[in-house]
Enzyme design. Structure first.
Site, short mmCIF file in Angstrom:
data_model
loop_
_atom_site.label_atom_id
_atom_site.label_comp_id
_atom_site.label_asym_id
_atom_site.label_seq_id
_atom_site.Cartn_x
_atom_site.Cartn_y
_atom_site.Cartn_z
N SER A 1 19.73 -29.25 0.93
CA SER A 1 20.95 -28.93 1.66
C SER A 1 21.65 -27.73 1.03
O SER A 1 21.45 -27.41 -0.15
CB SER A 1 21.89 -30.14 1.63
OG SER A 1 23.00 -29.97 2.50
N ASP B 1 17.08 -38.03 -8.74
CA ASP B 1 18.51 -37.93 -9.00
C ASP B 1 18.66 -37.19 -10.32
O ASP B 1 18.17 -37.66 -11.35
CB ASP B 1 19.11 -39.34 -9.10
CG ASP B 1 20.62 -39.33 -9.28
OD1 ASP B 1 21.17 -38.32 -9.76
OD2 ASP B 1 21.25 -40.36 -8.95
N TYR C 1 43.53 -32.01 -6.78
CA TYR C 1 42.72 -32.85 -5.90
C TYR C 1 41.21 -32.75 -6.13
O TYR C 1 40.45 -33.35 -5.39
CB TYR C 1 43.00 -32.54 -4.41
CG TYR C 1 44.45 -32.48 -4.04
CD1 TYR C 1 45.32 -33.53 -4.35
CD2 TYR C 1 44.97 -31.37 -3.38
CE1 TYR C 1 46.67 -33.46 -4.01
CE2 TYR C 1 46.32 -31.30 -3.04
CZ TYR C 1 47.16 -32.35 -3.36
OH TYR C 1 48.47 -32.28 -3.03
N LYS D 1 32.43 -28.63 -13.60
CA LYS D 1 32.02 -27.22 -13.56
C LYS D 1 32.49 -26.44 -14.77
O LYS D 1 31.81 -25.51 -15.21
CB LYS D 1 32.50 -26.56 -12.26
CG LYS D 1 31.71 -26.99 -11.03
CD LYS D 1 30.23 -26.62 -11.13
CE LYS D 1 29.48 -26.93 -9.84
NZ LYS D 1 28.04 -26.58 -9.92
#
Length: 337
Positions: free
Chosen positions: A19, A66, A154, A162
């Site tokens: 994706s 994963d 948020y 990151k």
């Protein structure tokens, strides 16, 4: 990277290859003549991605994994060696996140997002470097984010992860100076038109959306491929990235006052949805694709959006809470991938 002789074809492992940026990169590499090992959690989405890449002439190995599971990452790399005999490069783009005020995101969701995005990066880097050291060569490209250099409300799970990813990559780049032949690059995109925003968990009763200006994932894929060809310490993708980072570092008081209203204006959708962990705890294969529906300025194109059965949007409304701060949504950042 091209050539009729299969021994001359570069073998690249791409995480998050089902994706968004990962799939866009895989398709670009396939067109350039590389052979691919694609990893992600959803087997069905991986197989669909593999068919797209094979249509461009690539040989593709599907290796479901994963990235938060170190043994699974090792297994994907070993499978690459068994199938192709070598591993020339690794592109790491897998990540997960959940929107919401820090205290409103359930602990298990926050921890799982960090496991995928930060510990998953360490797992992939460790595996890649071990194989590269064995051959004395290899190129690793990690997809970071503008959010690895700034903060925004948020998105605590993504910002935390990151920042860690950027710190880890910079450390590895310094250490790699002692290992000629091994190159490590970081690509830091801003807002990108991928499904990640509405695949993400949310505890705002709203989905996130990419802040403008929004780039197509193919632009980030081009930057990744350039790093494979000509390694770079960090390659930023996003017209506003430099301005935003400068504001965060040089005018922190102004940045802190502006970032929340800008986040609500440009980074959160207005359509109410149920709170959900999204794809943080479990993959959502039907929601995976190269693009979503975002135009250059963060609005929606006239195309069918990615909608998952369990998270279909209720009737449109411009009212309702976002966490405890009112309507509308997040970043002045680069958003997630």
């Amino acid at each position: 990277m091209t050539g009729p002789d299969s021994s001359a074809r570069r073998v690249v492992l791409v995480t998050g290859g089902s994706s968004g940026i990962g799939l866009a990169t895989a398709l670009r590499l396939a067109r350039d003549g590389a052979d691919l090992v694609l990893t992600a959690r959803s087997v069905d989405a991986l197989e669909a991605a593999a068919r797209q890449c094979e249509a461009h002439g690539a040989r593709v190995l599907v290796a479901p994994a994963d990235v938060g599971d170190a043994d699974a990452v090792d297994g994907a790399a070993e499978a690459a060696l068994e199938r192709f005999g070598r591993l020339d490069a690794v592109v790491h783009s897998a990540a997960a996140l959940a929107y919401g005020r820090f205290e409103d995101v359930p602990r298990e969701v926050f921890d799982a997002a960090l496991t995928t995005t930060l510990l998953g990066t360490s797992n992939v880097c460790r595996t890649a470097l071990r194989h590269f050291h064995a051959t004395g060569r290899g190129r690793l490209v990690v997809v970071g984010s503008l959010l690895g250099s700034i903060s925004t409300p948020y998105m605590s799970s993504y910002v935390t992860a990151k920042w860690g990813v950027h710190g880890l990559v910079r450390t590895l780049q310094i250490e790699a100076r002692q290992t000629p032949g091994i190159e490590i690059s970081l690509v830091a995109p801003g807002g990108v038109d991928t499904p990640v925003y509405r695949q993400a968990g949310t505890y705002l009763q709203r989905h996130g959306r990419p802040p403008p200006p929004v780039d197509p994932p193919e632009k980030v894929a081009d930057a990744v491929v350039r790093c494979l060809e000509r390694p770079s310490r960090e390659r930023s993708v996003g017209l506003a990235n430099g301005i935003v980072v400068a504001g965060f570092r040089l005018l922190p008081g102004v940045f802190d006052r502006l970032v929340t209203p800008l986040m609500r204006l440009g980074g959160i959708e207005r359509v109410p949805v149920p709170d959900s962990p999204g794809n943080v705890l479990e993959p959502n294969g039907p929601g995976e694709a190269v693009h979503d529906r975002w135009n250059r300025w963060g609005g929606t194109r006239a195309v069918s959006p990615v909608v998952t059965p369990e998270r279909a949007h209720p009737e449109r409304s411009d009212d309702g809470p976002v966490g405890r701060d009112g309507p509308d949504g997040p970043p002045v950042d680069g958003g997630p991938r």
